[in-house]
Design a protein around this motif. Structure first.
Motif, mmCIF file in Angstrom:
data_model
loop_
_atom_site.group_PDB
_atom_site.id
_atom_site.type_symbol
_atom_site.label_atom_id
_atom_site.label_comp_id
_atom_site.label_asym_id
_atom_site.label_seq_id
_atom_site.Cartn_x
_atom_site.Cartn_y
_atom_site.Cartn_z
ATOM 1 N N GLN A 260 -16.907 72.109 -11.991
ATOM 2 C CA GLN A 260 -17.066 70.520 -11.481
ATOM 3 C C GLN A 260 -18.507 69.904 -11.578
ATOM 4 O O GLN A 260 -18.155 68.535 -11.645
ATOM 5 C CB GLN A 260 -16.235 70.514 -10.083
ATOM 6 N N LEU B 136 -19.091 68.071 -14.996
ATOM 7 C CA LEU B 136 -18.162 67.159 -16.084
ATOM 8 C C LEU B 136 -18.619 65.673 -16.131
ATOM 9 O O LEU B 136 -18.003 64.961 -16.620
ATOM 10 C CB LEU B 136 -16.786 67.215 -15.120
ATOM 11 N N ILE B 137 -19.672 65.340 -15.352
ATOM 12 C CA ILE B 137 -20.022 63.779 -15.596
ATOM 13 C C ILE B 137 -21.422 63.968 -16.068
ATOM 14 O O ILE B 137 -22.374 64.561 -15.360
ATOM 15 C CB ILE B 137 -20.009 63.290 -14.188
ATOM 16 N N VAL C 248 -5.429 68.803 -15.546
ATOM 17 C CA VAL C 248 -5.595 67.070 -14.906
ATOM 18 C C VAL C 248 -6.449 67.188 -13.684
ATOM 19 O O VAL C 248 -7.123 66.067 -13.405
ATOM 20 C CB VAL C 248 -4.649 66.390 -15.160
ATOM 21 N N ARG D 6 -10.031 66.671 -13.503
ATOM 22 C CA ARG D 6 -10.443 65.206 -13.954
ATOM 23 C C ARG D 6 -10.284 64.644 -12.399
ATOM 24 O O ARG D 6 -11.192 63.787 -12.063
ATOM 25 C CB ARG D 6 -9.810 64.516 -14.755
ATOM 26 N N THR E 214 -13.279 64.721 -9.817
ATOM 27 C CA THR E 214 -14.541 64.174 -10.192
ATOM 28 C C THR E 214 -14.842 63.079 -9.366
ATOM 29 O O THR E 214 -15.938 62.349 -9.059
ATOM 30 C CB THR E 214 -14.750 64.169 -11.503
ATOM 31 N N TYR F 234 -0.441 59.315 -12.946
ATOM 32 C CA TYR F 234 -1.000 60.173 -12.143
ATOM 33 C C TYR F 234 -0.388 60.105 -10.488
ATOM 34 O O TYR F 234 -0.798 61.084 -9.815
ATOM 35 C CB TYR F 234 -2.468 60.109 -11.955
ATOM 36 N N MET G 129 -11.507 69.036 -22.745
ATOM 37 C CA MET G 129 -12.890 68.944 -22.220
ATOM 38 C C MET G 129 -13.818 67.831 -22.903
ATOM 39 O O MET G 129 -14.614 67.207 -22.475
ATOM 40 C CB MET G 129 -13.713 70.070 -22.208
ATOM 41 N N ALA H 137 -11.432 64.100 -21.924
ATOM 42 C CA ALA H 137 -10.946 63.594 -20.590
ATOM 43 C C ALA H 137 -12.009 63.542 -19.469
ATOM 44 O O ALA H 137 -11.533 62.937 -18.500
ATOM 45 C CB ALA H 137 -10.009 64.839 -20.127
ATOM 46 N N PHE H 138 -13.055 63.988 -19.740
ATOM 47 C CA PHE H 138 -14.280 63.617 -18.847
ATOM 48 C C PHE H 138 -15.708 62.542 -19.385
ATOM 49 O O PHE H 138 -15.943 63.035 -20.622
ATOM 50 C CB PHE H 138 -14.989 65.190 -18.461
ATOM 51 N N ASN I 11 -18.421 63.506 -19.862
ATOM 52 C CA ASN I 11 -19.875 64.258 -20.001
ATOM 53 C C ASN I 11 -20.360 64.303 -21.343
ATOM 54 O O ASN I 11 -21.086 64.815 -21.755
ATOM 55 C CB ASN I 11 -18.990 66.007 -20.312
ATOM 56 N N ASP J 259 -11.637 54.299 -17.041
ATOM 57 C CA ASP J 259 -12.495 54.818 -15.824
ATOM 58 C C ASP J 259 -13.859 55.210 -16.138
ATOM 59 O O ASP J 259 -14.774 55.295 -15.344
ATOM 60 C CB ASP J 259 -11.868 56.265 -15.857
#
Length: 512
Positions: A19, A22-23, A111, A114, A117, A288, A333, A336-337, A339, A371
């Motif tokens: 986790q 991921l950013i 998901v 995600r 995060t 979601y 990966m 969706a993030f 990163n 997002d």
């Protein structure tokens, strides 16, 4: 037992470590996170945007120093707890080591990674859905009334976190009515539980009543400006994408309710899923909203797959199933993030467009996912506002007035001036203005989004001696790109009543 505990601990550690990667460091917090964090300074039983529970965790974060570490810790913790509940559900369904590993892998690489995060009500919402389903499972397995009470408390806590959990009950009640488990409606403890849950959520209902039920207005605005752009086909497509890597586990869970004798008494879970999902589709809900439906299903699917992959050559499909989840999730990966930095994301435009991730709530395609854009430009904005604020000597009579809640929250979070108290007539900030009947405002730092239709400030020029555009947000990838910072200095006339009129007009819209 020790082996199971060791494996579970490994999954927990893996979840926390993964986790944290991921950013990309180039991103700020998300626009919604700033609003939730500011709620810690204005504790109440309700807010215009959300129920109160998120503010309780925001207050804990504030006590711990308001550091980003703690902002990100809690959604990760809620994700870990969701995985643990799925693990315990598998154990209740008599699943072995393979089922436990399969279920934990499926829930971790989904998901939900995600969702976890961001410091928003969604992570806790999914946790509450999962634990409520687990409590129902435990009740019908043990017939112990304490699990009804636990379910009631979970619902109340989930309701005070996000009203979305109501749709769980809307789907669960008819599912129970058409199943042999409808005998639960003859249990007086069920109605005592409902009464107890009602008493727990009553303070929020009273707050809603006293404030003319802003949740109704909030939903109306949501439907008018966002849900209107939601296509039902897109909703269903996203359901598949959410758990794409473990979709075969979900299919196995649906089959298990009709093929696996041990799960026949739990078939109402399938119908609860069908009813709740159908309601979401009918209402054109955001995709979601339905994520909470799936974790408990992964538990059933994992146990069922273990039961059919246990003899002969099929046993060799067990590691293949786990490896398949990992392999299918790895491409996600990449997209969706956040990163990768925005420039790298822009270079992958076709890839994001392929998954329709460049479509924003306005129904248009943009450079990067919405997002991601919502996590850019905030530090820049706060620093530029600080540079203007620092040059004003009379800070006591200066107001930082923003166009939206993201701007106000980001300025309050990042500003070097801890009492800058940026506000807006948008969202909950409308209730957080300084006492305008006691403090005369003489200077305003005005933050206006790029779509502002009065860039020359014709409205304010007669009211102030100085009206000047000072800075703009220059990050081209930020949703706030082009946001302007104006200095309105030395009011010629009393302006508090103009501010009060704007507040009253906005509040009237909420009441109407």
């Amino acid at each position: 037992m020790f082996k199971k505990l060791l494996i579970l601990c490994c999954f927990i550690i893996f979840k926390f470590v993964l986790q944290s990667t991921l950013i990309d460091a180039g991103y700020d917090l998300h626009r919604d996170e700033y609003l939730h964090l500011d709620q810690a300074r204005h504790l109440a039983w309700g807010y215009l945007s959300v129920p109160p529970v998120t503010s309780w965790f925001s207050y804990i974060v504030l006590l711990l120093g308001n550091d980003i570490f703690w902002v990100k810790f809690f959604p990760t913790l809620f994700g870990v707890l969701t995985m643990i509940i799925v693990w315990k559900a598998i154990e209740e369904l008599k699943g072995g080591i393979f089922a436990l590993i399969l279920g934990a892998t499926a829930i971790t690489l989904s998901v939900i990674l995600r969702i976890n995060t961001l410091f928003q009500p969604n992570s806790l919402d999914i946790l509450c859905w999962t634990f409520l389903y687990f409590s129902i499972l435990k009740y019908f397995k043990t017939q112990q009334n304490k699990w009804l009470w636990i379910a009631g408390i979970t619902f109340a806590f989930g309701f005070l976190n996000k009203y979305n959990i109501v749709f769980l009950l809307v789907g669960l009640f008819p599912a129970l009515l058409i199943s042999p488990q409808r005998k639960v409606f003859k249990n007086p403890h069920l109605y005592l539980t409902i009464l107890g849950a009602f008493l727990l959520i009553l303070p929020n209902l009273i707050w809603q009543y006293e404030n003319n039920f802003p949740v109704v207005h909030h939903m109306a605005l949501l439907k008018k400006y966002q849900l209107v752009n939601v296509k039902r086909t897109d909703f269903l497509k996203e359901q598949i994408l959410f758990f794409l890597s473990s979709f075969f586990v979900l299919i196995a869970s649906f089959i298990s309710f009709f093929k696996h004798k041990a799960f026949k008494e739990y078939r109402f879970f399938f119908w609860a899923f069908v009813f709740s999902l159908s309601i979401f589709v009918y209402l054109q809900a955001k995709a979601y909203y339905a994520i909470g439906l799936y974790p408990i299903l992964l538990a059933f699917g994992s146990v069922y797959l273990e039961s059919i992959l246990k003899e002969g050559w099929t046993i060799y499909l067990r590691p293949v199933a786990i490896l398949l989840i990992i392999i299918l999730f790895l491409p996600m990966m990449r997209i969706a993030f956040p990163n990768y930095n925005p420039k790298e994301i822009q270079q992958r435009t076709e890839l994001y467009k392929k998954f329709d991730l460049l479509r924003w709530e306005d129904g248009k395609d943009h450079t990067i996912p919405q997002d991601f854009a919502d996590m850019l430009g905030w530090k820049e904005l706060a620093q530029k506002v600080d540079s203007v604020y620092a040059g004003i000597e009379d800070k006591e009579h200066t107001l930082v007035l923003c166009d939206n809640y993201g701007q106000a929250g980001a300025i309050n979070y990042y500003s070097a001036f801890k009492h800058i108290n940026a506000v807006t007539v948008n969202a909950d900030y409308i209730n957080w203005f300084p006492p305008l009947d006691k403090t005369a405002i003489k200077n305003i730092i005005l933050i206006q989004s790029s779509d502002d239709d009065d860039k020359n400030r014709e409205k304010e020029r007669p009211l102030f001696k100085l009206v000047a555009l000072t800075r703009k947000v220059e990050n081209p990838f930020a949703r706030e790109y082009g946001t302007s910072i104006y200095l309105l200095k030395d009011a010629k006339v009393p302006i508090n009543h103009f501010l009060l009129e704007d507040i009253e007009e906005e509040m009237k819209d909420w009441k109407d």
